[in-house]
Design a protein around this motif. Structure first.
Motif, PDB file in Angstrom:
ATOM      1  N   THR A  41       0.828  -1.196   0.000  1.00 13.73           N
ATOM      2  CA  THR A  41       0.000   0.000   0.000  1.00 13.73           C
ATOM      3  C   THR A  41       0.867   1.253   0.000  1.00 13.73           C
ATOM      4  OG1 THR A  41      -1.996   0.987   0.962  1.00 13.73           O
ATOM      5  CG2 THR A  41      -0.327   0.215   2.512  1.00 13.73           C
ATOM      6  N   CYS A  42       0.187   2.401  -0.006  1.00  8.97           N
ATOM      7  CA  CYS A  42       0.888   3.687  -0.113  1.00  8.97           C
ATOM      8  C   CYS A  42       1.392   4.123   1.258  1.00  8.97           C
ATOM      9  CB  CYS A  42      -0.068   4.727  -0.684  1.00  8.97           C
ATOM     10  SG  CYS A  42       0.701   6.339  -0.998  1.00  8.97           S
ATOM     11  N   MET A  43       2.385   5.016   1.245  1.00 11.04           N
ATOM     12  CA  MET A  43       2.915   5.559   2.498  1.00 11.04           C
ATOM     13  C   MET A  43       2.017   6.635   3.080  1.00 11.04           C
ATOM     14  SD  MET A  43       6.086   7.759   1.022  1.00 11.04           S
ATOM     15  CE  MET A  43       5.885   9.310   0.147  1.00 11.04           C
ATOM     16  N   ASP A  44       0.923   6.972   2.420  1.00 13.07           N
ATOM     17  CA  ASP A  44       0.014   8.031   2.881  1.00 13.07           C
ATOM     18  C   ASP A  44      -0.317   7.855   4.375  1.00 13.07           C
ATOM     19  OD1 ASP A  44      -2.342   9.945   1.276  1.00 13.07           O
ATOM     20  OD2 ASP A  44      -2.614   9.434   3.380  1.00 13.07           O
ATOM     21  N   VAL A  45      -0.194   8.947   5.133  1.00 11.36           N
ATOM     22  CA  VAL A  45      -0.375   8.862   6.592  1.00 11.36           C
ATOM     23  C   VAL A  45      -1.808   8.524   6.993  1.00 11.36           C
ATOM     24  CG1 VAL A  45       1.497  10.454   7.147  1.00 11.36           C
ATOM     25  CG2 VAL A  45      -0.818  11.353   6.800  1.00 11.36           C
ATOM     26  N   ALA A  66       5.535   5.284  -2.040  1.00 12.61           N
ATOM     27  CA  ALA A  66       4.722   6.346  -2.632  1.00 12.61           C
ATOM     28  C   ALA A  66       3.910   5.762  -3.780  1.00 12.61           C
ATOM     29  CB  ALA A  66       5.614   7.481  -3.111  1.00 12.61           C
ATOM     30  N   GLY A  67       2.608   5.673  -3.607  1.00 13.16           N
ATOM     31  CA  GLY A  67       1.725   5.218  -4.662  1.00 13.16           C
ATOM     32  C   GLY A  67       1.375   3.746  -4.628  1.00 13.16           C
ATOM     33  N   ALA A  68       1.945   2.978  -3.698  1.00 12.30           N
ATOM     34  CA  ALA A  68       1.690   1.525  -3.639  1.00 12.30           C
ATOM     35  C   ALA A  68       2.095   0.843  -4.943  1.00 12.30           C
ATOM     36  CB  ALA A  68       0.208   1.221  -3.325  1.00 12.30           C
ATOM     37  N   PRO A  94      -3.662   0.521  -3.655  1.00 13.83           N
ATOM     38  CA  PRO A  94      -3.516   1.968  -3.853  1.00 13.83           C
ATOM     39  C   PRO A  94      -4.797   2.676  -3.387  1.00 13.83           C
ATOM     40  CG  PRO A  94      -4.065   0.925  -5.931  1.00 13.83           C
ATOM     41  CD  PRO A  94      -3.965  -0.188  -4.905  1.00 13.83           C
ATOM     42  N   HIS A  95      -4.813   4.003  -3.454  1.00 14.19           N
ATOM     43  CA  HIS A  95      -5.963   4.716  -2.876  1.00 14.19           C
ATOM     44  C   HIS A  95      -6.327   5.976  -3.660  1.00 14.19           C
ATOM     45  CE1 HIS A  95      -3.633   8.106  -0.975  1.00 14.19           C
ATOM     46  NE2 HIS A  95      -2.650   7.244  -1.195  1.00 14.19           N
ATOM     47  N   THR A  96      -7.590   6.339  -3.529  1.00 15.85           N
ATOM     48  CA  THR A  96      -8.059   7.594  -4.122  1.00 15.85           C
ATOM     49  C   THR A  96      -7.373   8.760  -3.400  1.00 15.85           C
ATOM     50  OG1 THR A  96      -9.923   7.754  -2.588  1.00 15.85           O
ATOM     51  CG2 THR A  96     -10.334   6.617  -4.681  1.00 15.85           C
ATOM     52  N   GLY A  97      -7.248   9.865  -4.093  1.00 13.41           N
ATOM     53  CA  GLY A  97      -6.642  11.043  -3.488  1.00 13.41           C
ATOM     54  C   GLY A  97      -5.149  10.911  -3.265  1.00 13.41           C
ATOM     55  N   CYS A  98      -4.503   9.994  -3.974  1.00 12.81           N
ATOM     56  CA  CYS A  98      -3.067   9.768  -3.771  1.00 12.81           C
ATOM     57  C   CYS A  98      -2.259  10.949  -4.315  1.00 12.81           C
ATOM     58  CB  CYS A  98      -2.626   8.475  -4.461  1.00 12.81           C
ATOM     59  SG  CYS A  98      -0.897   8.043  -4.120  1.00 12.81           S
ATOM     60  N   GLY A  99      -1.274  11.367  -3.546  1.00 12.79           N
ATOM     61  CA  GLY A  99      -0.420  12.468  -3.972  1.00 12.79           C
ATOM     62  C   GLY A  99       0.423  12.148  -5.183  1.00 12.79           C
ATOM     63  N   MET A 100       0.533  10.869  -5.522  1.00 12.20           N
ATOM     64  CA  MET A 100       1.320  10.491  -6.700  1.00 12.20           C
ATOM     65  C   MET A 100       0.549  10.727  -7.996  1.00 12.20           C
ATOM     66  SD  MET A 100       4.383   9.545  -6.061  1.00 12.20           S
ATOM     67  CE  MET A 100       4.843   8.602  -7.510  1.00 12.20           C
TER      68      MET A 100
END
Ligand SMILES: [Zn+2]
Length: 171
Positions: A41-45, A66-68, A94-100
């Protein structure tokens, strides 16, 4: 604005660790993931991957970047997870709203004084569309000569707003 200065970050981390050790939380008995699962998965907090899947410490390996994305290092860890620690399934998350999404690799700069010609390669894995990048990463895993054909490979998209999981479109 004057505020009392907080202790430096490293001091706060060390103090928290002393409290953690004193509470003796204990660890799972085995390093083998009990669900035989790896989550990428992504590193998103905002993502806490184990509880949103009903899992807890000891259930699964969690690989984050970053980005899974399925990078060379994710493949490296998957091979070790599968061959040394016995995991049998992979979930790309991965996820919606990803900064990547939409990140321009050209916006990333080396430190001052370093010319771009002297840089080692940096594989940014830019993303423009979640469905497309997830499909590419699933394909990369399925085609990798390092990944056993017996490993189950799944992909889901996390809705960062609700925590719900979305099955990707299939082509
Ligand atoms: Zn992200």
């Amino acid at each position: 604005m004057s505020e009392p200065s907080a202790p430096p970050l490293i001091e706060r981390l060390l103090a928290a660790n002393r409290r953690y050790v004193a509470a003796s939380p204990g660890l799972p008995d085995s390093p083998v993931p009990s669900e035989r699962l790896v989550i990428v998965t992504c590193m998103d907090v905002r993502i806490d991957p184990l509880p949103l899947l009903g899992l807890r410490l000891g259930s699964a390996h969690v690989l984050r970047n970053a980005g899974a994305r399925v990078t060379d290092d994710v493949i490296r860890s998957l091979v070790i997870s599968q061959q040394v620690l016995g995991t049998e399934a992979v979930l790309l998350l991965p996820h919606t709203g990803c900064g990547m999404l939409g990140l321009d690799p050209g916006s990333l700069q080396p430190r001052p004084g370093v010319s771009k010609g002297d840089l080692p390669p940096l594989e940014v894995h830019p993303m423009h569309d979640l469905q497309t990048s997830l499909a590419q990463d699933l394909e990369t895993l399925r085609e990798s000569p390092w990944i056993s054909p017996h490993v189950q490979i799944y992909g889901l998209i996390l809705d960062i707003g609700t925590g719900s999981l979305i099955a990707p479109l299939t082509s």
